[in-house]
Motif scaffolding. Structure first.
Motif, PDB file in Angstrom:
ATOM      1  N   GLY A   1      -7.250 -45.800 -29.118  1.00 11.67           N
ATOM      2  CA  GLY A   1      -6.639 -44.947 -28.059  1.00 11.67           C
ATOM      3  C   GLY A   1      -6.112 -43.664 -28.202  1.00 11.67           C
ATOM      4  O   GLY A   1      -5.653 -43.302 -29.301  1.00 11.67           O
ATOM      5  N   VAL A   2      -6.140 -42.648 -27.184  1.00 13.03           N
ATOM      6  CA  VAL A   2      -5.973 -41.504 -27.413  1.00 13.03           C
ATOM      7  C   VAL A   2      -4.880 -41.163 -26.387  1.00 13.03           C
ATOM      8  O   VAL A   2      -5.146 -41.428 -25.238  1.00 13.03           O
ATOM      9  N   ASN A   3      -3.868 -40.230 -26.437  1.00 14.17           N
ATOM     10  CA  ASN A   3      -2.872 -39.603 -25.763  1.00 14.17           C
ATOM     11  C   ASN A   3      -3.671 -38.376 -25.162  1.00 14.17           C
ATOM     12  O   ASN A   3      -3.691 -37.393 -25.649  1.00 14.17           O
ATOM     13  N   TYR A   4      -4.043 -38.495 -23.853  1.00 14.96           N
ATOM     14  CA  TYR A   4      -5.079 -37.570 -23.335  1.00 14.96           C
ATOM     15  C   TYR A   4      -3.996 -36.170 -23.027  1.00 14.96           C
ATOM     16  O   TYR A   4      -4.571 -35.100 -23.345  1.00 14.96           O
ATOM     17  N   GLY A   5      -2.773 -36.585 -22.669  1.00 15.07           N
ATOM     18  CA  GLY A   5      -1.928 -35.176 -22.287  1.00 15.07           C
ATOM     19  C   GLY A   5      -1.854 -34.327 -23.716  1.00 15.07           C
ATOM     20  O   GLY A   5      -2.289 -33.163 -23.814  1.00 15.07           O
ATOM     21  N   ARG A   6      -1.688 -35.074 -25.012  1.00 13.89           N
ATOM     22  CA  ARG A   6      -1.525 -34.310 -26.331  1.00 13.89           C
ATOM     23  C   ARG A   6      -2.780 -33.709 -26.374  1.00 13.89           C
ATOM     24  O   ARG A   6      -2.904 -32.416 -26.741  1.00 13.89           O
ATOM     25  N   LEU A   7      -4.043 -34.186 -26.256  1.00 11.96           N
ATOM     26  CA  LEU A   7      -5.378 -33.715 -26.509  1.00 11.96           C
ATOM     27  C   LEU A   7      -5.555 -32.534 -25.537  1.00 11.96           C
ATOM     28  O   LEU A   7      -6.139 -31.447 -26.162  1.00 11.96           O
ATOM     29  N   MET A   8      -5.044 -32.612 -24.303  1.00  8.23           N
ATOM     30  CA  MET A   8      -5.144 -31.444 -23.440  1.00  8.23           C
ATOM     31  C   MET A   8      -4.439 -30.343 -23.869  1.00  8.23           C
ATOM     32  O   MET A   8      -4.746 -28.990 -23.681  1.00  8.23           O
TER      33      MET A   8
ATOM     34  N   PHE B   1      -8.304 -29.662 -26.233  1.00  9.25           N
ATOM     35  CA  PHE B   1      -9.027 -29.477 -25.190  1.00  9.25           C
ATOM     36  C   PHE B   1      -8.835 -28.161 -24.413  1.00  9.25           C
ATOM     37  O   PHE B   1      -9.170 -28.034 -23.570  1.00  9.25           O
ATOM     38  N   SER B   2      -7.503 -27.614 -24.899  1.00  8.38           N
ATOM     39  CA  SER B   2      -7.277 -26.284 -24.580  1.00  8.38           C
ATOM     40  C   SER B   2      -7.330 -25.137 -25.227  1.00  8.38           C
ATOM     41  O   SER B   2      -6.864 -24.084 -24.873  1.00  8.38           O
ATOM     42  N   GLY B   3      -7.996 -25.562 -26.279  1.00 10.75           N
ATOM     43  CA  GLY B   3      -8.155 -24.405 -27.300  1.00 10.75           C
ATOM     44  C   GLY B   3      -6.923 -24.151 -27.889  1.00 10.75           C
ATOM     45  O   GLY B   3      -6.596 -22.850 -28.519  1.00 10.75           O
ATOM     46  N   TYR B   4      -5.969 -24.977 -27.849  1.00 10.74           N
ATOM     47  CA  TYR B   4      -4.447 -24.723 -28.617  1.00 10.74           C
ATOM     48  C   TYR B   4      -3.604 -23.660 -27.746  1.00 10.74           C
ATOM     49  O   TYR B   4      -2.905 -22.834 -28.221  1.00 10.74           O
ATOM     50  N   ASP B   5      -4.053 -23.550 -26.558  1.00 12.52           N
ATOM     51  CA  ASP B   5      -3.428 -22.468 -25.745  1.00 12.52           C
ATOM     52  C   ASP B   5      -2.963 -23.178 -24.157  1.00 12.52           C
ATOM     53  O   ASP B   5      -3.913 -22.810 -23.298  1.00 12.52           O
ATOM     54  N   PRO B   6      -2.246 -24.149 -24.366  1.00  9.03           N
ATOM     55  CA  PRO B   6      -2.085 -24.716 -22.944  1.00  9.03           C
ATOM     56  C   PRO B   6      -1.559 -23.826 -21.855  1.00  9.03           C
ATOM     57  O   PRO B   6      -2.122 -24.201 -20.954  1.00  9.03           O
ATOM     58  N   VAL B   7      -0.712 -22.863 -21.970  1.00  8.69           N
ATOM     59  CA  VAL B   7      -0.398 -22.177 -21.006  1.00  8.69           C
ATOM     60  C   VAL B   7      -1.580 -21.338 -20.594  1.00  8.69           C
ATOM     61  O   VAL B   7      -1.788 -21.013 -19.292  1.00  8.69           O
TER      62      VAL B   7
ATOM     63  N   ALA C   1      -4.580 -21.816 -20.457  1.00 10.44           N
ATOM     64  CA  ALA C   1      -5.291 -22.964 -19.800  1.00 10.44           C
ATOM     65  C   ALA C   1      -4.893 -23.208 -18.399  1.00 10.44           C
ATOM     66  O   ALA C   1      -5.744 -23.167 -17.425  1.00 10.44           O
ATOM     67  N   LEU C   2      -3.527 -23.286 -18.234  1.00 11.33           N
ATOM     68  CA  LEU C   2      -2.913 -23.545 -17.054  1.00 11.33           C
ATOM     69  C   LEU C   2      -3.051 -22.386 -16.167  1.00 11.33           C
ATOM     70  O   LEU C   2      -3.297 -22.626 -14.949  1.00 11.33           O
ATOM     71  N   GLU C   3      -2.964 -21.306 -16.546  1.00 13.84           N
ATOM     72  CA  GLU C   3      -3.231 -19.891 -15.807  1.00 13.84           C
ATOM     73  C   GLU C   3      -4.636 -19.910 -15.034  1.00 13.84           C
ATOM     74  O   GLU C   3      -4.804 -19.576 -14.062  1.00 13.84           O
ATOM     75  N   ALA C   4      -5.458 -20.336 -16.137  1.00 15.66           N
ATOM     76  CA  ALA C   4      -6.927 -20.135 -15.785  1.00 15.66           C
ATOM     77  C   ALA C   4      -7.252 -21.281 -14.567  1.00 15.66           C
ATOM     78  O   ALA C   4      -7.947 -21.205 -13.787  1.00 15.66           O
ATOM     79  N   MET C   5      -6.661 -22.514 -14.897  1.00 15.77           N
ATOM     80  CA  MET C   5      -6.583 -23.716 -13.787  1.00 15.77           C
ATOM     81  C   MET C   5      -5.993 -23.294 -12.595  1.00 15.77           C
ATOM     82  O   MET C   5      -6.522 -23.440 -11.423  1.00 15.77           O
TER      83      MET C   5
ATOM     84  N   ALA D   1      -2.714 -33.211 -16.312  1.00 17.41           N
ATOM     85  CA  ALA D   1      -2.976 -33.705 -17.779  1.00 17.41           C
ATOM     86  C   ALA D   1      -2.009 -32.925 -18.817  1.00 17.41           C
ATOM     87  O   ALA D   1      -1.685 -33.515 -19.682  1.00 17.41           O
ATOM     88  N   VAL D   2      -2.042 -31.792 -18.591  1.00 16.70           N
ATOM     89  CA  VAL D   2      -1.530 -30.672 -19.562  1.00 16.70           C
ATOM     90  C   VAL D   2       0.019 -31.054 -19.811  1.00 16.70           C
ATOM     91  O   VAL D   2       0.350 -30.988 -20.848  1.00 16.70           O
ATOM     92  N   GLY D   3       0.647 -31.422 -18.570  1.00 14.53           N
ATOM     93  CA  GLY D   3       1.936 -31.484 -18.765  1.00 14.53           C
ATOM     94  C   GLY D   3       2.401 -33.020 -18.870  1.00 14.53           C
ATOM     95  O   GLY D   3       3.543 -33.354 -18.571  1.00 14.53           O
TER      96      GLY D   3
END
Length: 306
Positions: free
Chosen positions: A137-144, A148-154, A156-160, A225-227
């Protein structure tokens, strides 16, 4: 096996019900909801491996396709929104309690990969679920927020956000293919990390390929998912018996790490981490030896707690 449709808001969820040998609709059976990995479908590991095996042990097993994915309804396609994924479990539980042959007090859940994180999160507030099992099992939010965001969640969110604005104004939807087209292509691109390569080997070859196992994601709708955190409030709300199965060949998707974390955090009085030594995340999807080792622990777990 029977294929059914389950109403969820304004669309239907597609599901396969796997029945025990000698099934008698006049009897009452324990039931297990089986949840597929990210980008997978009910015809892959959740249904044709674990679903079939658990049904042979006397359980009614319902393996379903996530909303917006597989044979389930919902538009636009390929949404991977954890809130919606968790809501699927409630709709499936609603359906199970209408079946005369299901014992409503003996419903469990099994989640594989991302389905494991969703299963844990769903069980916290869906009290009709009485026992929780996960396989790698995987915590998808943590992975995002991480790989999955290249360790740049903010970033990634801007691009989304920009992509979602473009699509709201009529631009073509951006649907990302999450894996290379073949193991050979993965090697050519240098994507040889164990989880990434073995995912490609499973989903992009006859070994695991199924028409609905698309491994695609609508980029503009990934922000939720990121949040999100699959384990949020586990210390307070996750009280059901819990069994977490992981392999000890650690990969980038982080199942081993997440398994250790949730065992530590869960409020459950009965909880156990099962480490299948010598095997990896994707070995546990379908390879006979590691799967049999996982089932050797899961089957008695469900029999005891359901």
């Amino acid at each position: 096996m029977e294929t059914v449709k389950i109403k969820n808001q304004y669309w239907d969820i597609a599901a396969d019900i796997h029945f025990p040998p000698g099934f008698d609709a006049k009897k009452k059976y324990p039931a297990i909801i089986s949840a597929h990995p990210i980008g997978s479908c009910k015809e892959q590991t959740s249904g044709n491996v674990y679903g079939e095996a658990l049904a042979k042990e006397g359980f009614v097993v319902l393996a379903f396709d996530a909303s917006f994915q597989g044979a389930s309804g919902g538009e636009p396609r390929y949404i991977e929104d954890p809130t919606l994924r968790v809501e699927d479990f409630r709709a499936v539980a609603d359906y199970l309690v209408t079946l005369d042959y299901v014992d409503e007090d003996r419903i469990g859940v099994l989640g594989i990969c991302g389905g494991g994180g969703y299963s844990i999160n769903a069980a916290m507030t869906e009290r009709r679920i009485k026992a929780v099992g996960t396989v790698t099992g995987v915590n998808y939010g943590r992975l995002m927020r991480e790989g999955f965001s290249g360790y740049d969640p903010v970033g990634a969110l801007e691009a989304m956000a920009k992509q979602r604005t473009a699509e709201a104004r009529g631009a073509k939807l951006r649907v990302d293919d999450l894996l290379p087209s073949s193991p050979e292509e993965a090697k050519k691109r240098g994507l040889t990390e164990i989880d990434v390569f073995e995912a490609t080997e499973y989903y992009r070859t006859p070994r695991g390929r199924k028409p609905h196992g698309a491994n695609r994601s609508l980029f503009s709708h990934q922000g939720a998912a990121v949040g999100w955190d699959a384990f949020h409030l586990a210390e307070v709300l996750l009280t059901q018996p819990l069994m977490v199965v992981v392999g000890d060949k650690v990969g980038a998707f982080g199942a081993y790490r997440d398994g250790c974390e949730i065992i530590g955090r869960a409020r459950s009085q009965k909880k156990e981490l099962v480490v299948v030594e010598g095997w990896s995340h994707y070995d546990l999807y379908d390879k006979p030896e590691p799967v049999s080792k996982a089932l050797a622990r899961l089957i008695p777990f469900y029999k005891e707690n359901l």
